[in-house]
Write an enzyme that holds these catalytic residues in place. Structure first.
Site, short mmCIF file in Angstrom:
data_model
loop_
_atom_site.label_atom_id
_atom_site.label_comp_id
_atom_site.label_asym_id
_atom_site.label_seq_id
_atom_site.Cartn_x
_atom_site.Cartn_y
_atom_site.Cartn_z
N ASP A 1 -10.88 3.19 4.75
CA ASP A 1 -11.27 1.77 4.67
C ASP A 1 -12.79 1.63 4.63
O ASP A 1 -13.31 0.57 4.29
CB ASP A 1 -10.74 1.03 5.91
CG ASP A 1 -9.57 0.13 5.60
OD1 ASP A 1 -9.38 -0.21 4.42
OD2 ASP A 1 -8.84 -0.23 6.55
N GLN B 1 -4.23 -1.30 10.01
CA GLN B 1 -4.23 -2.64 9.43
C GLN B 1 -4.82 -3.65 10.41
O GLN B 1 -4.40 -3.73 11.56
CB GLN B 1 -2.78 -3.03 9.04
CG GLN B 1 -2.66 -4.33 8.29
CD GLN B 1 -3.32 -4.29 6.90
OE1 GLN B 1 -3.18 -3.31 6.17
NE2 GLN B 1 -4.04 -5.35 6.56
N LYS C 1 0.84 -1.20 0.00
CA LYS C 1 0.00 0.00 0.00
C LYS C 1 0.88 1.26 0.00
O LYS C 1 0.64 2.20 -0.74
CB LYS C 1 -0.92 0.01 1.24
CG LYS C 1 -2.07 -0.98 1.13
CD LYS C 1 -2.76 -1.22 2.47
CE LYS C 1 -3.80 -2.32 2.32
NZ LYS C 1 -4.37 -2.75 3.62
#
Ligand SMILES: NC(=O)c1ccc[n+]([C@@H]2O[C@H](COP(=O)([O-])OP(=O)(O)OC[C@H]3O[C@@H](n4cnc5c(N)ncnc54)[C@H](OP(=O)(O)O)[C@@H]3O)[C@@H](O)[C@H]2O)c1
Length: 283
Positions: free
Chosen positions: A117, A94, A50
């Protein structure tokens, strides 16, 4: 029948290319900060890729690594600092987090306007009522893949296997909307579903997000299905495979995504897309 192989790598590349032009017009540098707690090797790989792509797009990209013993209050405080930082437009924590940290508390600490997200209940709620919001990257990537291949879910029966908050449920919310590249009839299956093959065989579009290698076999799909494989599983020799038995299902499918090279690259492209949208909120 020879199935169309849906190329997520090429589609993601085209999306990144378009994003570059959007960023050039933006007049500010999108900022994405990823937070990794602990040293889970799979998470390390995700965070690294990412960060790499964010940098390539010219983002201000920062990866914060915190020790596994970081307490929940410490992590909350960290996120609050990122919420207040005007150069950070997107925050990604994460998952999974170490067991002593309540993921939901952390998700709800992230400013919904920086929640790239799309996991914050504010954004999930907005997705469910069909107003513009941050949409979770993987299911959004699946929708964009269908769009790129002109495979319209309109009026189709979409069967989703998996009901997680990050893939299955938001995928259903996306396709059930009264909106472009949606308007489908949606069924969700999970581990308690009875006679699952009877349901998957009805799918015009089948999305598998289970986490079990080759779970969907050729006898579980109908001729002409569009098969979308979200799963990422690793064989003992380290090679990757999806939740769909690619070889068998490709014999019957109209179109199918491979693993790797299908949904995976789209997830990261959608993270970049969401971050650019977040940056726009700060113009
Ligand atoms: N390509 C990408 O970018 C990407 C992104 C995210 C995830 N993934 C992959 O996608 C897969 C799913 O991820 P996730 O986070 O959604 O996983 P998850 O949270 O573990 O959810 C798995 C879902 O599959 C269902 N399931 C498990 N076994 C089943 C069975 N035998 N029959 C029917 N349903 C079953 C579970 O049902 P219950 O709810 O009843 O337990 C659950 O709803 C994983 O392989 C993950 O690595 C890929």
């Amino acid at each position: 029948m020879s199935a169309i192989i849906i190329d997520g790598k090429a589609t993601a590349k085209a999306i990144r290319h378009a994003l570059k032009a959007e960023i050039a017009e933006l007049g500010l540098t999108p900022g994405l900060t990823t937070v990794l707690v602990g040293d889970d090797p799979a998470s390390e790989v995700y965070v690294r890729s990412k960060g790499k792509i964010a940098k390539r797009l010219g983002f201000k990209s920062e990866s914060i690594r915190l020790p596994a013993k970081t307490s929940q209050p410490e992590l909350v405080e960290y996120i609050q600092r990122l919420n207040a930082d005007k150069t950070v437009h997107g925050i990604l924590v994460q998952l999974p987090l170490p067991a002593h940290i309540d993921e939901q508390v952390i998700i709800e600490t992230i400013d919904p306007q920086k929640d790239v997200d799309g996991f914050h209940p504010y954004n999930v709620g907005r997705l469910s009522i069909g107003v513009p919001t941050f949409i979770p990257c993987t299911p959004l990537g699946v929708q964009k893949l269908l769009e790129a291949y002109n495979l319209d879910p309109f009026g189709k029966h979409v069967v989703i296997v998996g009901r997680s908050n990050i893939v299955g449920k938001p995928q259903a919310l996306i396709f059930v909307q009264k909106a472009a590249w949606a308007n489908a009839t949606v069924t969700i299956c999970h581990s308690r579903t009875q006679n699952i093959a009877e349901i998957t065989r009805q799918a015009d579009i089948l999305v598998a997000a289970i986490g079990q290698a080759n779970f969907i076999t050729a006898d579980m799909v109908k001729e002409g299905v569009i098969a979308i494989d979200v799963g990422v599983n690793r064989w003992e020799d380290g090679t990757l495979c999806g939740d769909i038995d690619f070889k068998g299902v490709a014999e019957k499918a109209y179109a199918i995504t491979p693993v790797p090279g299908g949904v995976g690259p789209m997830t990261i492209a959608m993270l970049m897309y969401n971050t650019v949208q977040a940056a726009k909120l700060y113009r």
